[in-house]
Write a protein that holds these residues in place. Sequence first.
Motif, PDB file in Angstrom:
ATOM      1  N   GLY A  91      45.964  43.282  42.878  1.00  0.00           N
ATOM      2  CA  GLY A  91      44.735  42.608  43.297  1.00  0.00           C
ATOM      3  C   GLY A  91      43.602  42.830  42.320  1.00  0.00           C
ATOM      4  N   ALA A  92      43.937  42.898  41.038  1.00  0.00           N
ATOM      5  CA  ALA A  92      42.941  43.256  40.028  1.00  0.00           C
ATOM      6  C   ALA A  92      41.902  42.171  39.791  1.00  0.00           C
ATOM      7  CB  ALA A  92      43.626  43.608  38.711  1.00  0.00           C
ATOM      8  N   THR A  93      42.154  40.967  40.255  1.00  0.00           N
ATOM      9  CA  THR A  93      41.162  39.904  40.070  1.00  0.00           C
ATOM     10  C   THR A  93      40.160  39.851  41.218  1.00  0.00           C
ATOM     11  OG1 THR A  93      42.625  38.276  41.126  1.00  0.00           O
ATOM     12  CG2 THR A  93      42.717  38.467  38.720  1.00  0.00           C
ATOM     13  N   GLY A  94      40.346  40.687  42.247  1.00  0.00           N
ATOM     14  CA  GLY A  94      39.428  40.716  43.377  1.00  0.00           C
ATOM     15  C   GLY A  94      38.141  41.445  43.054  1.00  0.00           C
ATOM     16  N   GLU A  95      37.216  41.427  43.992  1.00  0.00           N
ATOM     17  CA  GLU A  95      35.892  42.020  43.787  1.00  0.00           C
ATOM     18  C   GLU A  95      35.985  43.490  43.395  1.00  0.00           C
ATOM     19  OE1 GLU A  95      32.625  40.514  44.120  1.00  0.00           O
ATOM     20  OE2 GLU A  95      33.947  38.828  43.753  1.00  0.00           O
ATOM     21  N   LEU A  96      36.765  44.271  44.136  1.00  0.00           N
ATOM     22  CA  LEU A  96      36.905  45.694  43.834  1.00  0.00           C
ATOM     23  C   LEU A  96      37.908  45.931  42.714  1.00  0.00           C
ATOM     24  CD1 LEU A  96      36.264  48.643  44.420  1.00  0.00           C
ATOM     25  CD2 LEU A  96      37.939  48.568  46.291  1.00  0.00           C
ATOM     26  N   GLY A  97      38.988  45.168  42.707  1.00  0.00           N
ATOM     27  CA  GLY A  97      40.025  45.374  41.705  1.00  0.00           C
ATOM     28  C   GLY A  97      39.516  45.253  40.283  1.00  0.00           C
ATOM     29  N   ARG A  98      38.626  44.292  40.040  1.00  0.00           N
ATOM     30  CA  ARG A  98      38.088  44.112  38.677  1.00  0.00           C
ATOM     31  C   ARG A  98      37.344  45.357  38.200  1.00  0.00           C
ATOM     32  NH1 ARG A  98      36.538  39.026  40.932  1.00  0.00           N
ATOM     33  NH2 ARG A  98      34.317  39.528  40.928  1.00  0.00           N
ATOM     34  N   VAL A  99      36.580  45.951  39.095  1.00  0.00           N
ATOM     35  CA  VAL A  99      35.775  47.116  38.704  1.00  0.00           C
ATOM     36  C   VAL A  99      36.666  48.333  38.488  1.00  0.00           C
ATOM     37  CG1 VAL A  99      33.801  48.553  39.332  1.00  0.00           C
ATOM     38  CG2 VAL A  99      33.834  46.146  39.975  1.00  0.00           C
ATOM     39  N   ILE A 100      37.696  48.482  39.322  1.00  0.00           N
ATOM     40  CA  ILE A 100      38.652  49.573  39.115  1.00  0.00           C
ATOM     41  C   ILE A 100      39.355  49.410  37.775  1.00  0.00           C
ATOM     42  CG2 ILE A 100      40.809  50.590  39.937  1.00  0.00           C
ATOM     43  CD1 ILE A 100      39.897  49.909  42.795  1.00  0.00           C
ATOM     44  N   ALA A 101      39.788  48.199  37.465  1.00  0.00           N
ATOM     45  CA  ALA A 101      40.477  47.954  36.189  1.00  0.00           C
ATOM     46  C   ALA A 101      39.575  48.290  35.008  1.00  0.00           C
ATOM     47  CB  ALA A 101      40.945  46.501  36.121  1.00  0.00           C
ATOM     48  N   ARG A 102      38.332  47.837  35.063  1.00  0.00           N
ATOM     49  CA  ARG A 102      37.392  48.129  33.977  1.00  0.00           C
ATOM     50  C   ARG A 102      37.161  49.627  33.840  1.00  0.00           C
ATOM     51  NH1 ARG A 102      33.704  43.874  36.651  1.00  0.00           N
ATOM     52  NH2 ARG A 102      34.312  41.903  35.677  1.00  0.00           N
ATOM     53  N   MET A 103      37.004  50.319  34.972  1.00  0.00           N
ATOM     54  CA  MET A 103      36.712  51.753  34.942  1.00  0.00           C
ATOM     55  C   MET A 103      37.872  52.532  34.331  1.00  0.00           C
ATOM     56  SD  MET A 103      34.567  54.104  35.522  1.00  0.00           S
ATOM     57  CE  MET A 103      34.523  55.888  35.702  1.00  0.00           C
ATOM     58  N   LEU A 104      39.083  52.236  34.736  1.00  0.00           N
ATOM     59  CA  LEU A 104      40.233  52.956  34.179  1.00  0.00           C
ATOM     60  C   LEU A 104      40.393  52.655  32.696  1.00  0.00           C
ATOM     61  CD1 LEU A 104      42.899  52.752  37.042  1.00  0.00           C
ATOM     62  CD2 LEU A 104      41.045  54.392  36.693  1.00  0.00           C
ATOM     63  N   ALA A 105      40.089  51.431  32.301  1.00  0.00           N
ATOM     64  CA  ALA A 105      40.138  51.075  30.875  1.00  0.00           C
ATOM     65  C   ALA A 105      39.078  51.847  30.100  1.00  0.00           C
ATOM     66  CB  ALA A 105      39.954  49.575  30.701  1.00  0.00           C
ATOM     67  N   GLU A 106      37.885  51.955  30.669  1.00  0.00           N
ATOM     68  CA  GLU A 106      36.808  52.698  30.004  1.00  0.00           C
ATOM     69  C   GLU A 106      37.166  54.169  29.851  1.00  0.00           C
ATOM     70  OE1 GLU A 106      33.389  51.861  32.367  1.00  0.00           O
ATOM     71  OE2 GLU A 106      33.222  49.783  31.657  1.00  0.00           O
ATOM     72  N   CYS A 107      38.009  54.680  30.759  1.00  0.00           N
ATOM     73  CA  CYS A 107      38.459  56.072  30.669  1.00  0.00           C
ATOM     74  C   CYS A 107      39.626  56.235  29.699  1.00  0.00           C
ATOM     75  CB  CYS A 107      38.860  56.583  32.049  1.00  0.00           C
ATOM     76  SG  CYS A 107      37.492  56.796  33.207  1.00  0.00           S
ATOM     77  N   GLY A 108      40.114  55.120  29.137  1.00  0.00           N
ATOM     78  CA  GLY A 108      41.143  55.199  28.105  1.00  0.00           C
ATOM     79  C   GLY A 108      42.488  54.620  28.454  1.00  0.00           C
ATOM     80  N   ALA A 109      42.681  54.180  29.694  1.00  0.00           N
ATOM     81  CA  ALA A 109      43.990  53.682  30.103  1.00  0.00           C
ATOM     82  C   ALA A 109      44.224  52.257  29.631  1.00  0.00           C
ATOM     83  CB  ALA A 109      44.125  53.748  31.624  1.00  0.00           C
ATOM     84  N   ASP A 110      45.482  51.935  29.360  1.00  0.00           N
ATOM     85  CA  ASP A 110      45.899  50.549  29.212  1.00  0.00           C
ATOM     86  C   ASP A 110      46.113  49.996  30.619  1.00  0.00           C
ATOM     87  OD1 ASP A 110      45.923  50.772  26.403  1.00  0.00           O
ATOM     88  OD2 ASP A 110      47.938  51.650  26.473  1.00  0.00           O
ATOM     89  N   ILE A 111      45.987  48.683  30.780  1.00  0.00           N
ATOM     90  CA  ILE A 111      45.884  48.116  32.115  1.00  0.00           C
ATOM     91  C   ILE A 111      46.870  46.976  32.346  1.00  0.00           C
ATOM     92  CG2 ILE A 111      44.351  46.998  33.789  1.00  0.00           C
ATOM     93  CD1 ILE A 111      43.500  49.868  33.143  1.00  0.00           C
ATOM     94  N   VAL A 112      47.537  47.028  33.503  1.00  0.00           N
ATOM     95  CA  VAL A 112      48.300  45.889  34.011  1.00  0.00           C
ATOM     96  C   VAL A 112      47.420  45.194  35.047  1.00  0.00           C
ATOM     97  CG1 VAL A 112      50.358  45.086  35.211  1.00  0.00           C
ATOM     98  CG2 VAL A 112      50.482  47.089  33.680  1.00  0.00           C
ATOM     99  N   VAL A 113      46.992  43.989  34.730  1.00  0.00           N
ATOM    100  CA  VAL A 113      46.149  43.191  35.620  1.00  0.00           C
ATOM    101  C   VAL A 113      47.066  42.366  36.515  1.00  0.00           C
ATOM    102  CG1 VAL A 113      44.405  41.371  35.751  1.00  0.00           C
ATOM    103  CG2 VAL A 113      44.295  43.087  33.909  1.00  0.00           C
ATOM    104  N   HIS A 114      47.270  42.818  37.739  1.00  0.00           N
ATOM    105  CA  HIS A 114      48.085  42.032  38.661  1.00  0.00           C
ATOM    106  C   HIS A 114      47.218  40.989  39.352  1.00  0.00           C
ATOM    107  CE1 HIS A 114      48.972  41.226  42.943  1.00  0.00           C
ATOM    108  NE2 HIS A 114      50.102  40.804  42.420  1.00  0.00           N
ATOM    109  N   TYR A 115      47.792  39.801  39.546  1.00  0.00           N
ATOM    110  CA  TYR A 115      47.095  38.767  40.313  1.00  0.00           C
ATOM    111  C   TYR A 115      48.118  37.985  41.117  1.00  0.00           C
ATOM    112  CZ  TYR A 115      48.712  35.247  36.924  1.00  0.00           C
ATOM    113  OH  TYR A 115      49.487  34.415  36.150  1.00  0.00           O
ATOM    114  N   HIS A 116      47.634  37.309  42.140  1.00  0.00           N
ATOM    115  CA  HIS A 116      48.503  36.484  42.982  1.00  0.00           C
ATOM    116  C   HIS A 116      48.313  35.003  42.700  1.00  0.00           C
ATOM    117  CE1 HIS A 116      49.665  34.360  46.785  1.00  0.00           C
ATOM    118  NE2 HIS A 116      50.762  35.065  46.547  1.00  0.00           N
TER     119      HIS A 116
END
Length: 253
Positions: A14-39
């Motif tokens: 649910g990375a394209t949702g309101e909360l999911g986008r911010v979580i994805a950005r935050m983990l990326a800012e901390c150095g993680a690579d990201i799998v953006v899941h969407y439906h």
Amino acid sequence: MRLDLTGKLALITGATGELGRVIARMLAECGADIVVHYHSNAAKAAELKDEIESIGRRAIAVKADVTKQDSIEQLKQTVEASLGRVDIVVANAVVQYNWTSVLEQPSEDYVSQFDSCVMQSVYLAKAFIPGMIEKKGGRFIGINTECSMQNFPTQSAYVAGKRGMDGVYRVLAKEVGEHQITVNQIAPGWTISEQERTNGMAESEGYIKQVPLKRRGTDQDIANAVAFVASDLASFVTGAYIPVNGGNVMPAI
């Protein structure tokens, strides 16, 4: 000391949702690579993928139905072929529906909540935890809700799904802890999102009166908590249900 996720691969459903986008950005800012899941929102997923890559992280956008085991398995295969094994799973996706009383709530809404809260978590665990076991570590994080403790009128289907999810996470924490895999839940309160900032804030004075910190939390507050339990700073925290709601609900001992 900082939240350092460098070298980790995080999947946010649910990375394209309101909360999911911010979580994805935050983990990326901390150095993680990201799998953006969407439906369904391919355009938003592509936009978020580009944003993450612009700060120097690897990213992939993958479509899947989190309520179907075969779709989750295909998601896993796609991710591993492109970026490798997942270190951090954040189960954030949930089916949206209209809330009403138990007597009026359509039966299919209870099924959708069970599928998107309980079964999503089970399918994600079956798909990604074996890889974490081989790597001798990992983070499995679920987004729960303060509603699980409130049990207010009209919340029944949502609460039923999230309380069922809670049981899965507590048992799973005991089953996989020996492999240094932590299993935790973050439980947001009524959270301010990008949509509200853009379209205007909902009337929330009554809610704020009950909150000890006298404000509503933000999507960034939630993402911060997710980043913490994803990091090595929380390596000895597992089986936890962590409210991030300014004290509006407080688990008792």
